[in-house]
Design a protein around this motif. Structure first.
Motif: not given
Length: 364
Positions: A26-27, A30, A35-38, A57-59
């Protein structure tokens, strides 16, 4: 694209073998501008055992282990271009899968990302009404972190529109050679949680070899082994957080990978530990599984054992010089071919193409 990823945990590796995979992949995704939300549930004491803080780099959204919280995060799926439900989230997985699919937009790409395909497929075979099988008609993609053709063919046979492996890899910014740490001094180290599908193989490949080479020292790390009978030359250090994995891999003369039985049987499933060890320049011994040569060259970049006797023979003959040669060769190979940046390039292409197709379909 805006990507919602519903998984076990990004912030904690505690009873969560997928953490390294999620973080590295995921990094890197990004870094491609997504735009990534985990979304991760607060279960199994993972939040009490975080080994990273929320990254830039991730919400990350941590939700309570309640039905109301589950409904809330499911509803948020409608805000994203790509909606991913991973396997093994650990809290009401079936309801979570149905919920995010119900709220995903018509033009969104829907993905089931299987981080334990052998186990999932075994569950599906045993339960004709399994939630994943029922959802395949609504899912655009099944992505897996291993399995090769056996997993691809199995998923397609039960109705998956497409199944593509995105293999484990190395994140060179988190796994790399470091100085030895006296806490992890040993001839052979093994790091892995105690799981029913792995325990007999740990007994064979690790504990039996310790018995056969009493003059060597063995180090066991991972959760759940405290009450396990062990030979006197085995030391147990408990859970090892990801920040200490480099030292654990670099300190012993060699480290061993022991696949769970289902992964060894299906093949083409290198766990994160393989790339963590290679990325640290460790001399890696692995149990045999079909496809290992696609990732590391046996005898040059990895040593392959078929049972505990093989492991014992390797340890009797392995010199520090030979171990160093293998570790350096493995590090060079994974840096050249098996980084998460390369895996992210594959995933980016797959998701971008699927998104374009969904948008065109929705516009018709």
């Amino acid at each position: 694209m805006r990507i919602a990823f519903y998984g076990s945990s990004l912030l904690s590796s505690y009873w969560n073998g997928a953490a390294t995979y999620y973080r590295g992949l995921l990094r890197a995704l990004a870094g491609h501008g997504h735009q990534i939300t985990f979304y991760e549930p607060d279960v199994y004491d993972r939040q009490k055992n975080r080994d990273i803080e929320p990254p830039d780099w991730c919400r990350v959204v941590v939700y309570d282990g309640t039905i109301d919280a589950l409904k809330t995060v499911c509803a948020e799926a409608g805000d994203y271009d790509v909606v991913v439900k991973a396997s093994g989230v650990g809290f009401m997985d079936d309801d979570l899968l149905r919920g995010v699919l119900a709220h995903a937009r018509r033009d969104a790409v829907t993905v089931f990302w299987d981080v334990d395909a052998p186990a999932t497929l075994a569950e599906i075979r045993a339960a004709p009404d399994h939630a994943v099988r029922a959802a395949l008609d609504e899912l655009d993609l099944v992505l897996t972190y291993g399995g090769g053709d056996p997993v691809i063919d199995a998923y397609r046979a039960i109705g998956a529109a497409e199944c593509i492996p995105i293999y484990n890899a190395l994140d060179p910014s988190t796994h790399f050679p470091v100085s030895p740490d006296p806490r992890f001094a040993a001839d052979l180290g093994f790091l892995g949680n105690r799981l029913p599908d792995r325990e007999a193989r740990v007994e064979e490949f690790f504990l039996r070899s310790a018995t056969e080479v009493p003059s060597s020292t063995f180090l066991l790390g991972g959760s759940g082994w405290a009450d396990k009978p062990m030979p006197g030359n085995v030391s147990y250090v408990g859970h090892v957080g990801t920040r200490d994995h480099n030292a654990f891999n670099c300190t012993p003369k060699a480290v061993i990978n022991i696949n769970r039985a289902s992964m060894a049987e299906i093949g083409f499933s290198p766990p994160t530990r393989v790339f963590e060890a290679a990325g640290a320049g460790a001399c890696l011994i692995t149990d045999h599984w079909t496809g290992v040569e696609l990732f590391l060259k046996p005898d040059d970049e990895v040593l392959v054992a078929r049972d505990g006797q093989d492991v014992a023979s390797i340890m009797r003959e392995l010199t520090p010089e030979r171990a160093g040669e293998i570790g350096r060769a493995a590090l060079a190979r994974v840096l050249a071919e098996h980084t998460y940046e390369k895996r992210a390039e594959e995933a980016d292409c797959i998701l971008s193409n699927a998104s374009a197709a969904k948008r065109a379909e929705a516009a018709e």
